[in-house]
Design an enzyme around this catalytic site. Structure first.
Site, short mmCIF file in Angstrom:
data_model
loop_
_atom_site.label_atom_id
_atom_site.label_comp_id
_atom_site.label_asym_id
_atom_site.label_seq_id
_atom_site.Cartn_x
_atom_site.Cartn_y
_atom_site.Cartn_z
CE LYS A 161 -3.80 -2.49 1.98
NZ LYS A 161 -4.55 -2.96 3.14
CD GLN A 209 -3.38 -4.64 6.19
OE1 GLN A 209 -3.29 -3.67 5.45
NE2 GLN A 209 -3.99 -5.76 5.83
CG ASP A 238 -9.81 -0.72 4.18
OD1 ASP A 238 -9.41 -0.93 3.01
OD2 ASP A 238 -9.19 -1.07 5.20
#
Ligand code: NDP
Length: 282
Positions: A52, A96, A119
């Site tokens: 990422k 995460q 997200d």
């Protein structure tokens, strides 16, 4: 023989378009910044986080890395998120997953401001998707929509069957296909005679988490088959939920694993970071 949908090429195309948009924002004085929080040192998570960060670098997005020790408490993590929610120079916040077991994951995801939820997992983002409002879309299913569109496969009016109903893939996938005017059916582990349903599909999206489960007998001649699954086999090779060799001769288009849906998730995360600038203006 089916068209192979090239997720690697399409994700690069998207990232290159985003790079130009980010440069235009920069020229106008707007920087985009993503905060990425990792708790503990789970190996797979470290690889995802590093990918990422690399994607951010490629596109020109600033990334703020928080590498927190395994013993971080829910309260400590909440305090960091609260601080990031309040920072006008941070556009997106990503925690995460999975977080260590002692951390309350639901509380953490709820704490991220829906305006920075890149997200797309916050209930407000899920609600916005379902009622057709602007908002962050879950990255993997959003990537599937782009794969279809950019391969020239129209969704409108098509029979779309999604196998799997998880909150991060199956359900948002169905909502996105519906938003594109597909006729959508969702299947799951209690579906009776799965093959009779999947055989109706013009577009079949498979996200069940079972290696090579979908064989040719589940697929209508000429269907577009999108394989979200990803598994590492004993021989070290990757495969999906679809038996590629068996299904390819029947399908009209198919995603390989690797190189299909996989690369799209990060590209769509980057897209959400860029979109955040517009969403935060509202
Ligand atoms: P989950 O395990 O959360 O959900 C699996 C779904 O499949 C459930 O809804 C389950 O039904 C359904 N299912 C299981 N067995 C069957 C069956 N025999 N027949 C019909 N339906 C069945 O998985 P995820 O959605 O998180 O992930 C699915 C796959 O996608 C995994 O391989 C995962 O690794 C991969 N993935 C890939 C990503 C990428 O970036 N490429 C991102 C996210 C996931 P029920 O609800 O009834 O239990």
């Amino acid at each position: 023989m089916a068209i192979r949908i090239d997720g690697k090429a399409i994700s690069t195309e998207i990232k290159d378009e985003l790079k130009e948009r980010v440069a235009a924002y920069k020229a106008a004085g707007t920087d985009i910044c993503l905060a990425v929080i990792q708790v503990g040192d789970d190996k797979a998570s470290t690889v995802y986080v590093s990918n990422k960060k690399k994607a951010c670098e490629y596109i020109g997005i600033k990334s703020l890395a928080y590498e927190l020790p395994e013993e971080t408490t829910t309260e400590e993590l909440l305090a960091i998120i609260e601080e990031l929610n309040g920072r006008s120079d941070v556009n997106g916040i990503l925690v995460q997953l999975p977080v260590p077991k002692h951390i309350d994951e639901e509380k953490i995801l709820l704490a991220i401001s829906p305006d920075k939820d890149v997200d797309g997992f916050h209930p407000v983002s899920v609600g916005r998707l379902n009622i057709g409002q602007k908002g962050f879309r879950s990255c993997t299913p959003a990537g599937v929509i782009q794969l279809l569109k950019r391969t020239g496969i129209s969704i409108e009016g098509k029979e779309c069957v999604v196998v799997g109903r998880s909150n991060i893939v199956g359900k948002p996938m169905a909502a996105m296909l519906l938003a594109e005017n597909g006729t959508v059916t969702i299947c799951h582990s209690r579906t009776k005679d799965l093959a009779s349903v999947t055989k109706r599909a013009d577009i079949l999206v498979v996200a069940i988490g079972k290696p090579k489960f979908i064989t040719a007998e589940y697929v209508k001649e000429g269907a577009a088959v999108i394989d979200v699954g990803i598994h590492r086999m004993d021989d070290g090779k990757l495969c999906g939920d679809v038996d590629f060799a068996d299904v390819e001769p029947v399908a009209g288009a198919i995603t390989p694993v690797p190189g299909g849906v996989g690369p799209m998730t990060i590209a769509m995360l980057m897209n959400n970071c860029v979109e955040s600038v517009e969403l935060q203006k509202q």
